[in-house]
Design a protein around this motif. Structure first.
Motif, PDB file in Angstrom:
ATOM      1  N   ARG A 188      15.976 -20.029 -16.338  1.00  0.00           N
ATOM      2  CA  ARG A 188      15.621 -20.286 -14.941  1.00  0.00           C
ATOM      3  C   ARG A 188      14.116 -20.466 -14.845  1.00  0.00           C
ATOM      4  O   ARG A 188      13.362 -20.068 -15.726  1.00  0.00           O
ATOM      5  N   ARG A 189      13.721 -21.077 -13.770  1.00  0.00           N
ATOM      6  CA  ARG A 189      12.298 -21.358 -13.582  1.00  0.00           C
ATOM      7  C   ARG A 189      11.507 -20.084 -13.338  1.00  0.00           C
ATOM      8  O   ARG A 189      12.036 -19.067 -12.909  1.00  0.00           O
ATOM      9  N   GLY A 190      10.211 -20.183 -13.600  1.00  0.00           N
ATOM     10  CA  GLY A 190       9.293 -19.118 -13.220  1.00  0.00           C
ATOM     11  C   GLY A 190       9.021 -18.082 -14.288  1.00  0.00           C
ATOM     12  O   GLY A 190       8.362 -17.090 -14.004  1.00  0.00           O
ATOM     13  N   GLY A 191       9.468 -18.293 -15.526  1.00  0.00           N
ATOM     14  CA  GLY A 191       9.229 -17.318 -16.575  1.00  0.00           C
ATOM     15  C   GLY A 191       7.850 -17.441 -17.191  1.00  0.00           C
ATOM     16  O   GLY A 191       7.721 -17.544 -18.417  1.00  0.00           O
ATOM     17  N   TYR A 192       6.822 -17.431 -16.370  1.00  0.00           N
ATOM     18  CA  TYR A 192       5.449 -17.561 -16.870  1.00  0.00           C
ATOM     19  C   TYR A 192       4.502 -17.001 -15.828  1.00  0.00           C
ATOM     20  O   TYR A 192       4.905 -16.663 -14.700  1.00  0.00           O
ATOM     21  N   GLN A 193       3.245 -16.896 -16.193  1.00  0.00           N
ATOM     22  CA  GLN A 193       2.202 -16.542 -15.240  1.00  0.00           C
ATOM     23  C   GLN A 193       1.003 -17.450 -15.465  1.00  0.00           C
ATOM     24  O   GLN A 193       0.793 -17.967 -16.552  1.00  0.00           O
ATOM     25  N   CYS A 194       0.261 -17.658 -14.395  1.00  0.00           N
ATOM     26  CA  CYS A 194      -0.902 -18.550 -14.443  1.00  0.00           C
ATOM     27  C   CYS A 194      -2.172 -17.707 -14.538  1.00  0.00           C
ATOM     28  O   CYS A 194      -2.578 -17.073 -13.559  1.00  0.00           O
TER      29      CYS A 194
END
Length: 810
Positions: free
Chosen positions: A361-367
């Motif tokens: 699923r989307r969103g498995g990261y951080q900026c």
């Protein structure tokens, strides 16, 4: 068509509100263009259990790069495997271990005298082996062994010597038992398994033949089979095991197995994600390893028998549970990666960093902020990808930026000794560096000096261990903090074997009589237990030794039986097995080991806490496998331990042992029926040992109740930064980084935005030794301080200009 137009003001207002709402909802995410994730998601949702039989072959497979960063067996002991790939690593280790076992046991007939019988395991052994693969590993959802046509020899039919099954494919997959009549609670337990022989079908049903192209999803079969070697004897790699039995007789057995880790492409092949049509009806990813055997069998002429791959071990896990990496390609994300560069981080000021645990699923990261940028003072942590993905267009364009750092310092070139008062200040912060103990006493001080403690631990080896008191070779339990998480996969290997033995002892009855020619499985043999124990060491490179220790008089025709498999080198094809029953002195007997006595006492009478596993087994109707039929006991169950029921030992250096390293042992019990088949009883223990020095140390602060000997020993400046652990640094100091606190910024011109722990530790050692150091510079700067400095200069200049003008015109 007549369009209804409300005439009242209220109706028009209502219509306007609905239009605004629709436009607002549909226009909320107009900034998100369609990308590679959407393409895979459409394909993922398109296929289901109802329409998969009529789908085109290509629609049942996803691209090979839909699963990126697959573990490479050549780099397992070189580079760290990140948390989001430990499940895939365990999947391949399990497939490898199963391949080694079946290769060993199918060829172990050459250890025993030639008789007019087969030493092969029976059908129930195959079924329960695949069940244990799944029951002990929540992340593995299916396990199977597929034999090539007419390559499977069985001992399950009377008068079947030197005959083969046309097809044989025992497979277990996890069922969703939410609506199962067995469980009235309406709760999914993950403990119900569908067990089938996929080789049992009518000869004319070629669409059910897993070796045929019409099977459509059998890419795992074609990965290694059919194996056409044309009679060559040197095409399969060999492995050597030295066995020492309880009666002190020795045996050196060489057997053929899967390809070596150094070979290309290696022993493991991953399939493309595929829809498991007509079976589990899920999107799965499989790890496939070949199983070797000497073929043809029982010819009495060894010169015409040659090694070949006769089967494959296939273990599968849900594609939906594998993390994807949406970050752009780079040094840490070299690809191939189908989802590369689908993250929504603003590339001008931020960079993408993947997180684990998100799955498909989307969103498995951080900026994170790029070097030269910092977070606004109102933001505490990097921008979470899940929040960025959900943002509206207005939020996205106006937020999620990092601010540019104004004045950037250069890294110093010339170092100097720290002034007396600076050095004293830092030594006061870490008083354990003023007066410290050395040797074994370093681990028993109130304030631990981590450098002296590690110096002692690394100083113990097979040459020096005799110089220490035996008590000094047993460490505190808290120096192995993190072992339960970092060695979890290795512990699951032991749980898997304990699960299998429990299942076999409770389900398979050698005295049972079936109709027709089918016969019950024989009791477990020495070769099978030696092979199972050895397969753990061969399948997982972090396991240095494994043992299956049976309680007194619980193994068939043996008072004591304890096969112990181990290795003496990390990358080797030579292994050793000792039957610990050979050591019959009271103080040397394996039943006197601390973990054996503890587990025996804990599980001697009360078995309420054990897991219950349910099986729905379907076996073949006859030797040729015309069709499947339910097993006589349907459904059946067994009880076994899970990973929480095991016991972790303290780190210990056994100077008289076979593996002379700091070992951490995990032991788990197995159970079977008593002689009356009335209640369960403790039958023995499966134990695995790992090298403590392969752990990563955590020096960061933690809760007071966490048993970590090294917590709080970091050297970060706590006023301006905080400690974050880094993986892969091993049992050494410096496995962390010093990140700036909220409201502070990294001041130097650098490619990173933190202080590396190894550098910090090295510079602190220079402080202790009174050498040239730059430790005092490892601090974060108040955010915006450079801008404030510029503003102050501007104010002073304006004030000076005002005074000058007033003086001139007065």
């Amino acid at each position: 068509m007549v369009l209804f137009v409300p005439s009242t003001i209220l109706g028009r207002s209502y219509l306007l509100f609905v239009l605004v709402l629709i436009v607002g909802v549909f226009a909320q995410h107009e900034w998100q263009a369609r990308d590679a994730f959407d393409e895979i998601k459409i394909q993922f949702d398109k296929v289901n259990a109802d329409n998969c039989p009529i789908q085109h072959h290509s629609d049942l497979f996803m691209p090979l790069d839909a699963v990126s960063h697959k573990p490479d067996i050549k780099e397992v002991n070189v580079n760290p495997v990140f948390p989001n790939r430990t499940a895939l690593l365990h999947l391949q280790n399990m497939a490898l271990s199963r391949s080694f076992f079946w290769s060993y046991i199918l060829q172990s007939r050459f250890i025993r005298p030639a008789i007019n019988d087969t030493y092969d395991p029976g059908m129930m052994y195959y079924f329960l082996s695949t069940v244990a693969d799944v029951s002990a590993n929540p992340s593995i959802n299916a396990s199977a062994i597929y034999f090539a046509p007419n390559s499977s020899y069985s001992s399950s039919y009377r008068g079947f010597f030197n005959k083969t099954f046309p097809r044989f494919g025992p497979r277990t997959f996890r069922l969703d038992d939410f609506n199962d009549p067995i469980h009235l609670q309406k709760i999914s337990t993950w403990n119900t398994f569908d067990v089938q022989d996929l080789g049992a079908h009518h000869p004319d049903s070629i669409s059910k033949d897993y070796t045929h192209d019409l099977y459509k999803i059998n890419e795992w079969y074609r990965a290694w089979l059919p194996d056409n070697v044309a009679g060559r004897h040197d095409t399969k790699i060999t492995y050597q095991v030295e066995i020492r039995y309880a009666n002190n007789t020795n045996e050196t057995f060489t057997f053929h197995g899967p390809p070596g880790s150094e070979e290309i492409p290696g022993p493991i092949k991953f399939t493309r994600p595929y829809f498991d049509c007509g079976r589990s009806n899920k999107w799965l990813v499989a790890a496939v390893v070949p199983i070797a055997d000497i073929y043809p069998r029982h010819t009495q002429f060894r010169h015409i028998e040659y090694p070949k791959y006769t089967a494959v071990s296939v273990l599968e896990m849900d594609f939906e549970r594998i993390d994807i990496n949406q970050c752009p390609l780079g040094e840490g994300n070299k690809g191939p990666n189908h989802f590369a560069d689908t993250a929504r981080c603003k590339k001008e000021t931020t960079e993408c960093e993947p997180l684990h645990g998100w799955g498909f699923r989307r969103g498995g990261y951080q900026c994170r902020c790029k070097p030269g940028f910092r977070l606004p003072n109102t933001v505490r942590r990097p921008y979470l990808g899940e929040i960025v993905e959900r943002a509206s267009a207005e939020q996205y364009y106006n937020e999620y930026n990092c601010l540019k750092i104004g004045w950037i310092q250069k890294l110093p070139i010339q170092w100097e000794k720290a002034p007396y008062h600076i050095r004293e200040k830092y030594l006061d912060l870490h008083t354990e560096y003023r007066n410290y103990s050395t040797g074994a006493k370093a681990l028993h001080t109130e304030h631990l000096n981590i450098d002296q403690a590690l110096k002692y631990i690394h100083g113990v080896n097979y040459r020096t261990c005799k110089n220490f008191h035996p008590q000094d070779l047993i460490l505190r339990g808290d120096v192995s903090f993190g072992a339960k998480e970092q060695f979890e996969n290795e512990a699951k290997m032991a749980v898997r074997l304990a699960n299998f033995i429990s299942a076999f002892l409770q389900v398979s009855d050698p005295n049972e009589v079936y109709s027709g020619k089918r016969v019950a499985d024989k009791p477990l043999t020495e070769d099978q237990m030696i092979g199972e124990t050895l397969a753990i060491v061969l399948g997982d490179s972090k396991v240095w030794s494994a043992s299956t220790l049976w309680e007194r008089n619980k193994f068939t025709n043996r008072t004591y039986f304890g096969p112990y498999a181990y290795k003496t080198e990390l990358n080797t094809r030579k292994f050793k097995v000792e039957d610990l029953a050979r050591l019959n002195k009271t103080h040397e007997l394996y039943t006197e080991k601390k973990y054996f006595r503890f587990l025996k006492q804990r599980w001697n009478t009360n078995f309420d806490d054990l897991e219950t596993f349910y099986m729905k087994i379907k076996i073949r109707h006859n030797e040729t496998g015309e069709y499947q039929q339910k097993y006589e006991h349907y459904p059946n169950s067994y009880r076994a331990a899970n990973i929480k029921h095991g016991y972790w030992t303290q780190p210990q250096f056994d100077c008289n042992g076979y593996v002379k390293k700091w070992l951490i042992t995990y032991a788990v019990p197995f159970f079977g029926w008593d002689s009356l088949k009335v209640k369960l009883e403790f039958k023995g223990v499966v134990a695995v040992s790992m090298d403590m020095l392969q752990l990563d140390i955590n020096q960061c602060p933690d809760w007071y109740y966490e048993p970590n000997a090294y917590k709080g020993t970091h050297k970060c400046d706590e006023k301006t930064s905080y400690c974050v652990p880094i993986m892969g640094r091993g049992y050494e100091t410096g496995g962390y980084k010093c990140e700036c606190l909220q409201g502070y910024e990294y001041p130097f011109e650098d490619l990173i935005t933190y202080y590396d722990g190894q550098l910090v530790e090295a510079e602190y050692q220079n402080i202790v030794a009174d050498k040239e150091t730059r430790y005092d510079m490892f601090k974060c700067r108040l955010a915006g301080a450079s801008a404030l400095q510029s503003a102050l200069g501007l104010v002073i200049s304006l004030f000076g200009l005002t005074i000058t003008l007033l003086y001139r015109f007065s």
